[in-house]
Scaffold this motif. Structure first.
Motif, short mmCIF file in Angstrom:
data_model
loop_
_atom_site.label_atom_id
_atom_site.label_comp_id
_atom_site.label_asym_id
_atom_site.label_seq_id
_atom_site.Cartn_x
_atom_site.Cartn_y
_atom_site.Cartn_z
N HIS A 386 0.89 -1.36 0.03
CA HIS A 386 0.25 0.17 -0.03
C HIS A 386 0.89 1.41 0.01
CE1 HIS A 386 -3.32 2.82 0.93
NE2 HIS A 386 -2.93 3.13 2.12
N TRP A 387 1.88 1.16 0.67
CA TRP A 387 2.59 2.42 1.05
C TRP A 387 3.87 2.94 -0.16
CZ3 TRP A 387 3.60 0.86 6.79
CH2 TRP A 387 2.51 1.42 7.60
N HIS A 388 4.16 1.73 -0.81
CA HIS A 388 5.14 2.08 -1.86
C HIS A 388 4.91 3.09 -2.92
CE1 HIS A 388 8.53 0.70 -4.47
NE2 HIS A 388 7.76 0.98 -5.35
N ASP A 389 5.80 4.11 -3.04
CA ASP A 389 5.56 4.96 -3.97
C ASP A 389 4.59 6.07 -3.65
OD1 ASP A 389 7.72 5.10 -5.66
OD2 ASP A 389 6.82 3.47 -7.06
N THR A 390 4.10 6.24 -2.30
CA THR A 390 3.33 7.03 -1.89
C THR A 390 3.92 8.22 -0.99
OG1 THR A 390 2.62 6.13 0.27
CG2 THR A 390 1.13 5.54 -1.73
N PHE A 392 3.77 8.42 2.09
CA PHE A 392 4.24 7.78 3.21
C PHE A 392 5.92 7.58 3.14
CE2 PHE A 392 4.96 4.37 6.26
CZ PHE A 392 4.44 4.81 7.34
N LEU A 450 0.49 10.75 6.68
CA LEU A 450 -1.21 10.72 6.66
C LEU A 450 -1.50 10.80 5.07
CD1 LEU A 450 -2.24 12.99 9.52
CD2 LEU A 450 -2.09 10.40 9.51
N LEU A 451 -0.97 11.84 4.23
CA LEU A 451 -1.17 11.81 2.79
C LEU A 451 -0.93 10.28 2.30
CD1 LEU A 451 0.41 15.27 1.99
CD2 LEU A 451 -2.01 14.54 1.64
N GLY A 452 0.31 9.65 2.69
CA GLY A 452 0.71 8.43 2.05
C GLY A 452 -0.50 7.35 2.37
N ASN A 453 -1.00 7.36 3.57
CA ASN A 453 -1.86 6.40 4.37
C ASN A 453 -3.15 6.66 3.32
OD1 ASN A 453 -0.51 5.34 6.28
ND2 ASN A 453 -1.47 6.33 7.87
N ALA A 454 -3.44 7.96 2.92
CA ALA A 454 -4.67 8.20 2.21
C ALA A 454 -4.33 7.93 0.82
CB ALA A 454 -5.09 9.62 2.40
N GLY A 455 -3.30 7.51 0.34
CA GLY A 455 -3.10 6.86 -1.04
C GLY A 455 -2.71 7.88 -2.01
N PRO A 457 -0.05 9.20 -4.20
CA PRO A 457 1.20 8.91 -4.92
C PRO A 457 2.39 9.92 -4.90
CG PRO A 457 -0.67 8.37 -6.24
CD PRO A 457 -1.15 9.26 -5.24
N ARG A 458 3.39 9.50 -4.83
CA ARG A 458 4.48 10.58 -4.69
C ARG A 458 4.69 11.02 -6.42
NH1 ARG A 458 10.02 7.09 -3.92
NH2 ARG A 458 10.93 9.28 -4.07
N TYR A 467 -6.98 15.77 -0.91
CA TYR A 467 -5.64 15.72 -0.27
C TYR A 467 -5.17 17.07 0.26
CZ TYR A 467 -5.16 11.05 -1.99
OH TYR A 467 -5.55 9.50 -2.13
N SER B 10 -6.34 8.42 8.59
CA SER B 10 -6.69 8.85 7.20
C SER B 10 -6.44 7.93 6.18
CB SER B 10 -6.10 10.24 6.82
OG SER B 10 -4.63 10.01 6.68
N LEU B 11 -6.83 6.70 6.35
CA LEU B 11 -6.73 5.62 5.53
C LEU B 11 -8.12 5.39 4.72
CD1 LEU B 11 -5.32 2.78 7.91
CD2 LEU B 11 -4.18 3.40 5.43
N PRO B 12 -7.89 5.12 3.45
CA PRO B 12 -8.98 4.77 2.38
C PRO B 12 -10.10 3.96 3.03
CG PRO B 12 -7.14 4.54 1.30
CD PRO B 12 -6.82 4.74 2.72
N TYR B 150 -2.47 1.11 -8.91
CA TYR B 150 -2.50 1.11 -7.40
C TYR B 150 -4.09 1.52 -7.15
CZ TYR B 150 -1.82 3.52 -3.03
OH TYR B 150 -1.98 4.14 -1.58
N LYS B 157 -1.04 -2.64 -4.96
CA LYS B 157 -0.37 -2.18 -5.90
C LYS B 157 0.58 -2.99 -6.76
CE LYS B 157 1.46 1.92 -4.71
NZ LYS B 157 1.62 1.78 -3.14
#
Lengths: 547, 346
Positions: A386-390, A392, A450-455, A457-458, A467, B10-12, B150, B157
């Protein structure tokens, strides 16, 4: 002082102005052609600090762009170029060379009682490799509009029409600087320690630089190889990474991370060494466990080579490989945990002077534990998916690189400022700036978790409007962080000219670099040093042997 | 509790059971992380206050960490990290291992769009429609650079790589619409490469599929090659096989020819000339088209040319689908098939 040299000019000596590495020959030519490790250190310091300012300026523009979900001040192409330049400048031109090149060069020979490094001419050559390489990189990125990200992932980097090849040539040259610096330190530490200075009595900063140097020498050639292959593919069209011709785009990621994961330790290990020195001096205590800190530096240097695959859990790695890299990543985390325990343990029953460097170390401890354990979290395979390339991951490595390395760098800068310049900075402004930097950092990067948790992407120019709130908080934080940095530059520049005279050892440290004058004489010591005391002895016996 | 923590972090939304399981581990790991950094901060601060310098150049006592303190600390932390690894890796194996009988959807990524093609015929850009409560497998490839599919609501992902077929599976259980992002930087419009996952109840999905099949008019792809949406993916595959002269060497009825027959090939165990045995899954079939000399079947000569850059991705997908449909195809009269060793059902 009796421990080493009866010939030292006493603190605040007024008989004559003794020669120092600064006033010995003040011509520009003598600075540019110097072989004095201290002057090479200063050259590295000035150029890497300029790079940090440049990389920071890019970051501020990126943050302002994210104030709104769509275009704020730059277009998508400019945004992509800015985050690429921010990454390349900060990683290759600031983080990697900053502490070894500046603090390492200045301090390692003094800390082991040597007059210089083993290869002084190679040392200045290493600076010019860095300087020329940095200019090539900057000109290429600016003129050619590099937009691949600092990771240069193929096949995009092979297809991108931007100045990939000249930038990679520049990085290849900078890599030589890193290798030569590392090589020089390894030989210096092995062969030039003062008589009687055994491995297990060296200041721990030297151990951390030793571990770093091993990584620099072993890993950097692989980066050289990887960027050379991309340049060949780009320039000569060999199809090495092009699947349509039997190449493999993922091969590049293996080569790149085989360097770039250990490179993270090139960035954090010297910072850990700085923290150890600051903790011991300002708590007037021996390290809670010398061996634990020394050996964990080596442990990080070696095990750090075996974890690169955790950057590729979703890149098509086999399930078995993902598990193996996951477990190895857990092991490397242990060494950092050992260091944290030891630093906190060192404070126990100390005599703690809460000065600017220690405030930075306090910030470091909190941020490094949080940043480090989120590293364990992203190495946990199922969570990483889930976190990769976000954001987070962005927040995680900024906690380590800024919250860790940059705060340690600032701690070291304040700690050794009197050593290098012979003057004191203003403690009041120092504390204020440290508080601004710490708070600014937290406000900038915590929302990014928190942005990363919410999905989120970077490397996203546009983002969905939900966001926005967190992005705005993060941007405001970046202004606080920047104001702390600007304040620091201001009062340090003032102190350089008009600060109070520091005397030789304003912190009353027992460590070896404080045994000589501040600023040190051209060849470090007025007399041949013999280090008989322990660099961390603040007991009654230690006091007797120091004073 | 789950809902509270999910919102705090803040998880979806969680659109599958797997997403909920992963979030449980998430709460555990992040909770301990926050607690640990808070504790370290508090202990350090306590020491700073408790042991503040009281006299100039104060002398301290020498304190060495006792082994009885160091060893349990290290073992304890390592045990915690390994526990996370074990839970996480078990979940990772689960999300990497599709169950049998999935609904397969082909995904083609290119700068800067997602295209989803269904075996029944229809295809859609940007919108991935799936039924709730049924395992879905995405078989994905890219036509240019690396992308990454993703779906935050599923906590999933997967990088999508040119020249390779990678799979990702999930079983959504909550009807709704969820965002899809590209997570691997792929150029100037990377942040615009978004899509939607539409999860429908089983009945709604049936209605949607029937409507889409009826509507499937034949759009032409940019390179003029028929796309899978022309009609049924299998018949497209058959047409591709005719057009690319696959039948010059391969049969579909079990007869031996220049190359192995396609009848019953899919999912069987294949012995290779170098002694290895591989399962003829989608990845093997694709690789054998692109790099035919890498895995030569025992008893055959390495004579097949590579179809790299000859077959487009939709053509490859269609061919694979066609070969899969021949698993139980009728056998030509007079042909005695060797006993086929199939992969056991898990």
């Amino acid at each position: 002082m009796s421990a080493m040299s009866p010939g030292l000019v006493p603190q605040g000596g007024v008989l004559s102005v003794p020669p120092t590495f600064v006033n010995d020959d003040e011509s520009i030519r003598s600075w540019l052609l110097t072989t004095d490790h201290k002057r090479v250190g200063v050259l590295f310091f000035v150029s890497t600090a300029l790079m940090m300012a440049l990389g920071g300026a890019f970051a501020l523009v990126l943050r302002i762009e994210h104030l709104t979900p769509e275009r704020t001040i730059v277009d998508a192409l400019a945004y992509n170029r800015l985050f690429t330049m921010h990454g390349v400048v900060m990683v290759f031109l600031f983080m990697i060379p900053a502490i070894p090149g500046a603090f390492g060069n200045f301090l390692v020979p003094i800390m082991i009682g040597a007059k210089d490094v083993a290869f002084p001419r190679l040392n200045i050559a290493s600076f010019y490799f860095y300087f020329v390489g940095a200019i090539v990189v900057l000109v290429a990125m600016q003129a050619g509009g590099l937009d691949t990200g600092w990771t240069f992932y193929t096949p995009y980097s092979v297809q991108s029409p931007s100045a990939v090849v000249p930038t990679l040539i520049g990085l290849f040259i900078v890599g030589w600087s890193s290798i030569l610096t590392g090589l020089n330190f390894i030989v210096t530490i092995h062969t030039m320690r003062a008589k009687g200075l055994g491995w297990m009595r060296m200041p721990l900063f030297v151990w951390s630089i030793y571990g770093t140097s091993i990584i620099q020498v072993l890993a950097t050639p692989v980066l050289g190889l990887a960027v050379a292959l991309v340049a060949i593919d780009h320039g000569l069209d060999w199809g090495l990474f092009d699947p349509a011709r039997g190449g493999d785009p993922v091969l590049f990621q293996h080569l790149f991370w085989f360097y770039s994961h250990p490179a993270v330790y090139i960035m954090i290990l010297p910072a850990m060494g700085v923290v150890t020195e600051v903790v011991c001096t300002f708590c007037r205590k021996n390290p809670f466990s010398y061996r634990a800190i020394a050996y964990s530096s080596l442990g990080i240097a070696f095990v750090g080579f075996l974890t690169w695959g955790h950057h590729m859990f979703v890149a098509g790695l086999s399930v078995f490989d993902a598990g193996a890299f996951g477990i190895l990543s857990m092991l490397v985390g242990i060494f950092s945990a050992i260091k944290v325990f030891t630093w906190v343990g060192t404070m126990y029953r100390g005599s703690i002077a809460f000065k600017t460097p220690l405030l930075y170390v306090f910030t470091f401890l909190f941020l490094f534990v949080f940043g480090g354990m989120t590293g364990i979290a992203v190495a946990t395979t199922s969570l990483d998916v889930h976190w990769h390339d976000t954001y987070f991951v962005v927040a995680h490595f900024h906690f380590i690189m800024v919250g860790g390395t940059l705060t340690a760098y600032l701690a070291g800068l304040h700690y050794w400022f009197p050593k290098v310049t012979g003057r004191l900075y203003s403690e009041r402004w120092g504390m204020l700036a440290a508080a601004l930097v710490s708070a600014g950092f937290f406000v900038t990067f915590f929302p990014q978790f928190l942005l990363g948790n919410a999905g989120m992407p970077r490397r996203y120019y546009d983002y969905p409007p939900e966001y926005q709130t967190l992005h705005v908080i993060s941007t405001v934080g970046s202004w606080v962080l920047a104001s702390g940095m600007i304040l620091t530059v201001t009062y340090l520049a003032w102190a350089l000219k008009s600060g109070k005279r520091a005397g030789n050892n304003p912190w009353h440290s027992a460590s070896y670099e404080w045994l000589t004058r501040s600023p040190p004489p051209p060849h470090n010591f007025d007399d041949t040093p013999a280090f008989v005391s322990d660099p961390y002895d603040y007991t009654e016996t230690g006091r007797l042997s120091h004073e | 509790m789950n809902e509270l923590l999910r919102r705090l972090l803040s998880l979806p939304p969680q659109a599958s059971r797997m997403a909920r399981d992963i979030d449980m581990l998430h709460y555990f790991v992040i909770g301990v992380t926050m607690l640990a950094s808070f504790l370290v901060g508090v202990v350090a601060w306590t020491f700073i206050v408790r042991y503040r310098q009281k006299a100039h150049q104060e002398v301290t006592v020498r304190v060495e960490a006792p082994l009885a303190f160091e060893v349990p600390m290290i073992v304890g932390v390592l045990a915690l990290f390994l526990l996370w690894w074990a839970i996480g890796f078990r979940q990772f194996i689960e999300i990497s291992t599709p169950p049998p009988h999935t609904l397969d959807i082909y995904v083609t990524a290119k700068q800067w769009m997602w295209k989803f093609s269904y075996p029944e015929g229809p295809s859609a850009v940007e919108e991935l429609t799936v039924p709730a409560g049924r395992p879905v497998r995405l078989i994905m490839t890219s036509r240019d650079v690396i992308h990454s599919l993703y779906i935050p609501a599923l906590r999933l992902k997967q990088d999508v790589i040119p020249g390779r077929y990678v799979t990702m599976w999930f079983e959504a259980d909550k009807p709704g619409t969820y965002p899809i992002y590209c997570a691997e930087y792929c150029g100037v419009s990377h942040s615009r490469m978004r899509g939607r996952l539409v999860v429908l109840s089983d009945e709604d999905y049936g209605v949607w599929l029937a409507a889409s099949e009826a509507q499937a008019v034949a759009p032409r792809d940019t390179d003029g090659v028929a796309t899978p949406s022309d009609s049924n993916l299998r018949s497209v595959g058959q047409a591709v096989a005719v057009r690319r002269a696959c039948f010059a060497c391969h049969t579909v009825d079990g007869q031996r020819h220049v190359g192995p027959t396609w009848r019953g090939l899919y999912d069987s165990k294949v012995k290779l000339t170098d002694g290895r045995t591989v399962v003829a899954d989608e990845a093997y079939l694709t690789k054998s088209m692109m790099e035919p000399r890498a895995d030569v079947v025992l008893g055959f000569n390495p004579v097949m040319p590579s179809y790299h850059a000859v077959l487009s991705e939709p053509e490859t997908a269609a061919l694979v689908e066609f070969i899969k449909s021949l698993r139980d195809a009728p056998v030509a009269p007079g042909v005695v098939l060797p006993p086929v060793e199939t992969r056991p059902e898990p």
